[in-house]
Write a protein that holds these residues in place. Structure first.
Motif, PDB file in Angstrom:
ATOM      1  N   GLN A 130     -54.323-104.116  33.023  1.00 45.78           N
ATOM      2  CA  GLN A 130     -54.593-103.742  31.613  1.00 45.78           C
ATOM      3  C   GLN A 130     -55.538-102.553  31.506  1.00 45.78           C
ATOM      4  OE1 GLN A 130     -57.545-104.029  29.865  1.00 45.78           O
ATOM      5  NE2 GLN A 130     -58.708-105.736  30.690  1.00 45.78           N
ATOM      6  N   LEU A 134     -54.638 -98.917  29.837  1.00 40.32           N
ATOM      7  CA  LEU A 134     -55.477 -98.356  28.764  1.00 40.32           C
ATOM      8  C   LEU A 134     -56.037 -96.994  29.188  1.00 40.32           C
ATOM      9  CD1 LEU A 134     -57.438-101.451  27.358  1.00 40.32           C
ATOM     10  CD2 LEU A 134     -55.592-100.177  26.246  1.00 40.32           C
ATOM     11  N   TYR A 135     -56.386 -96.866  30.462  1.00 39.24           N
ATOM     12  CA  TYR A 135     -56.895 -95.568  30.936  1.00 39.24           C
ATOM     13  C   TYR A 135     -55.811 -94.489  30.831  1.00 39.24           C
ATOM     14  CZ  TYR A 135     -59.642 -92.146  33.427  1.00 39.24           C
ATOM     15  OH  TYR A 135     -60.359 -91.010  33.743  1.00 39.24           O
ATOM     16  N   ASP A 138     -55.683 -93.597  27.158  1.00 45.25           N
ATOM     17  CA  ASP A 138     -56.886 -92.866  26.735  1.00 45.25           C
ATOM     18  C   ASP A 138     -56.878 -91.431  27.247  1.00 45.25           C
ATOM     19  OD1 ASP A 138     -57.683 -95.290  25.730  1.00 45.25           O
ATOM     20  OD2 ASP A 138     -59.221 -95.656  27.243  1.00 45.25           O
ATOM     21  N   ASN A 139     -56.477 -91.268  28.498  1.00 42.91           N
ATOM     22  CA  ASN A 139     -56.447 -89.948  29.106  1.00 42.91           C
ATOM     23  C   ASN A 139     -55.442 -89.041  28.374  1.00 42.91           C
ATOM     24  OD1 ASN A 139     -57.149 -88.119  31.385  1.00 42.91           O
ATOM     25  ND2 ASN A 139     -54.974 -88.364  31.886  1.00 42.91           N
ATOM     26  N   ILE A 141     -54.541 -89.384  25.134  1.00 41.12           N
ATOM     27  CA  ILE A 141     -55.113 -89.060  23.817  1.00 41.12           C
ATOM     28  C   ILE A 141     -56.136 -87.924  23.960  1.00 41.12           C
ATOM     29  CG2 ILE A 141     -56.488 -89.928  21.872  1.00 41.12           C
ATOM     30  CD1 ILE A 141     -55.468 -92.782  22.660  1.00 41.12           C
TER      31      ILE A 141
ATOM     32  N   ILE B  14     -53.775-110.686  27.931  1.00 38.88           N
ATOM     33  CA  ILE B  14     -53.552-109.273  28.249  1.00 38.88           C
ATOM     34  C   ILE B  14     -54.909-108.572  28.273  1.00 38.88           C
ATOM     35  CG2 ILE B  14     -52.359-107.171  27.530  1.00 38.88           C
ATOM     36  CD1 ILE B  14     -50.632-109.750  28.236  1.00 38.88           C
ATOM     37  N   ILE B  15     -55.687-108.826  27.240  1.00 39.52           N
ATOM     38  CA  ILE B  15     -57.048-108.297  27.160  1.00 39.52           C
ATOM     39  C   ILE B  15     -57.851-109.331  26.377  1.00 39.52           C
ATOM     40  CG2 ILE B  15     -56.548-106.929  25.072  1.00 39.52           C
ATOM     41  CD1 ILE B  15     -58.529-104.796  26.222  1.00 39.52           C
ATOM     42  N   HIS B  23     -64.506-102.073  25.998  1.00 43.99           N
ATOM     43  CA  HIS B  23     -63.683-100.855  25.990  1.00 43.99           C
ATOM     44  C   HIS B  23     -64.154 -99.923  24.859  1.00 43.99           C
ATOM     45  CE1 HIS B  23     -60.101 -98.480  26.746  1.00 43.99           C
ATOM     46  NE2 HIS B  23     -59.741 -98.571  25.502  1.00 43.99           N
ATOM     47  N   HIS B  27     -66.325 -96.344  25.299  1.00 42.38           N
ATOM     48  CA  HIS B  27     -65.954 -95.044  24.718  1.00 42.38           C
ATOM     49  C   HIS B  27     -67.083 -94.511  23.838  1.00 42.38           C
ATOM     50  CE1 HIS B  27     -62.043 -93.967  26.136  1.00 42.38           C
ATOM     51  NE2 HIS B  27     -61.572 -95.179  25.931  1.00 42.38           N
ATOM     52  N   ASP B 138     -58.878 -94.872  19.355  1.00 42.34           N
ATOM     53  CA  ASP B 138     -58.007 -93.713  19.614  1.00 42.34           C
ATOM     54  C   ASP B 138     -58.498 -92.477  18.861  1.00 42.34           C
ATOM     55  OD1 ASP B 138     -56.454 -95.499  21.006  1.00 42.34           O
ATOM     56  OD2 ASP B 138     -54.834 -95.570  19.527  1.00 42.34           O
ATOM     57  N   ILE B 141     -61.455 -91.025  20.664  1.00 39.04           N
ATOM     58  CA  ILE B 141     -61.065 -90.293  21.884  1.00 39.04           C
ATOM     59  C   ILE B 141     -60.498 -88.925  21.514  1.00 39.04           C
ATOM     60  CG2 ILE B 141     -59.553 -90.294  23.914  1.00 39.04           C
ATOM     61  CD1 ILE B 141     -59.498 -93.415  23.655  1.00 39.04           C
ATOM     62  N   HIS B 142     -59.647 -88.916  20.486  1.00 34.48           N
ATOM     63  CA  HIS B 142     -58.992 -87.688  20.013  1.00 34.48           C
ATOM     64  C   HIS B 142     -60.037 -86.621  19.635  1.00 34.48           C
ATOM     65  CE1 HIS B 142     -55.984 -85.299  17.828  1.00 34.48           C
ATOM     66  NE2 HIS B 142     -56.725 -85.372  16.734  1.00 34.48           N
ATOM     67  N   PHE B 161     -65.143 -87.763  31.924  1.00 29.55           N
ATOM     68  CA  PHE B 161     -64.330 -88.591  31.030  1.00 29.55           C
ATOM     69  C   PHE B 161     -64.249 -90.046  31.475  1.00 29.55           C
ATOM     70  CE2 PHE B 161     -60.098 -90.321  29.874  1.00 29.55           C
ATOM     71  CZ  PHE B 161     -60.241 -90.322  28.508  1.00 29.55           C
ATOM     72  N   ARG B 164     -68.056 -94.462  31.601  1.00 31.51           N
ATOM     73  CA  ARG B 164     -68.216 -95.160  30.313  1.00 31.51           C
ATOM     74  C   ARG B 164     -69.503 -95.990  30.265  1.00 31.51           C
ATOM     75  NH1 ARG B 164     -62.670 -95.049  28.998  1.00 31.51           N
ATOM     76  NH2 ARG B 164     -62.108 -92.995  29.734  1.00 31.51           N
TER      77      ARG B 164
END
Lengths: 165, 165
Positions: A130, A134-135, A138-139, A141, B14-15, B23, B27, B138, B141-142, B161, B164
């Motif tokens: 997971q 997600l990485y 993220d990379n 984006i 999953i998470i 997470h 970020h 997201d 990150i953008h 990058f 974290r």
């Protein structure tokens, strides 16, 4: 890896495998449209701030996504190689679309119980399935956001960030 | 909303809520360090490509994160307001850190069963709690990726990058 059928019931799940796949592919759809609006020569040559052209970033994303999902599902990792011999937008978009199909096809090879499994992506990046996925997202984006600045500099309107169709 | 204790067992998930929180905060930590490396005047004034200064993007992120988690947990939404009266990096970082604490504090107010609940963030954005939180991340990150281009243009090395912490 298991190919057990995924549940579509979302109850009690923070995010389902189907939702995570749709999230990834939604971002990839937006990145595809970002590639499309670049003029051919600027896509490969335009740089600012000493950074890489957007095409070079996109090759990195292509080197991650397809080989990444293959490595996750087969547990066999190729050495990371972003030096892709692709010199036209058409060729890049062709590989992009093939990767889209590959991700959709291989996704069911990850069973729900495996998302927390520890892996070493590309033989060098520790994480779980997971966190690795997600990485990847993220990379993508991050670099697409940089592509948006290139487009703004070129006087071109980027796609709407919230549109993932 | 429920304040039930979160499970730390990851099996079959999953998470987990704890992982999604980490997470997001990971970020946010990276974005905080991106703010820190900006020279004060460039943070508020530097623009390229007709885009907003990085401080204005950061005000957007601040207008989303704190009021966003409050709205999710209390189910009461304020009108979205990014016109924050903050004119120094010190004041911005102070609100950033207060928001970090607020997110940590309010997070347990989302029970596992609620992440799939449909909400209308800020009274105007349809989604579920999970899709809304992923959108917050997201979007950060953008814009941070765009801040990286500003920094490169200024000849300043952005934070790594992948870091974290």
């Amino acid at each position: 890896m298991s190919t057990e059928t995924k549940q579509t019931n979302t109850s009690g799940k923070i995010i389902t495998p189907e939702q995570l796949l749709a999230h990834w592919q939604g971002h990839r759809s937006l990145t595809r449209r970002t590639i499309e609006v670049f003029p051919e020569k600027d896509f490969f040559n335009y740089t600012i701030g000493g950074m890489r052209p957007f095409a070079t970033m996109i090759k990195e994303l292509l080197a991650i996504a397809g080989p990444g999902i293959e490595g996750i599902v087969t547990e066999k990792w190729q050495e990371f190689n972003e030096d892709l011999k692709l010199s036209t937008k058409e060729d890049i978009l062709k590989l992009w679309d093939e990767t889209t199909v590959k991700i959709d096809t291989l996704w069911n090879g990850i069973s729900e119980s495996e998302f927390q499994k520890e892996i070493v992506a590309f033989g060098q990046y520790d994480g779980t399935i997971q966190s690795t996925i997600l990485y990847f997202i993220d990379n993508e984006i991050h670099h697409r956001g940089q592509g948006y600045v290139y487009l703004r500099f070129l006087g071109i309107e980027p796609p709407m960030f919230w549109d993932r169709n």
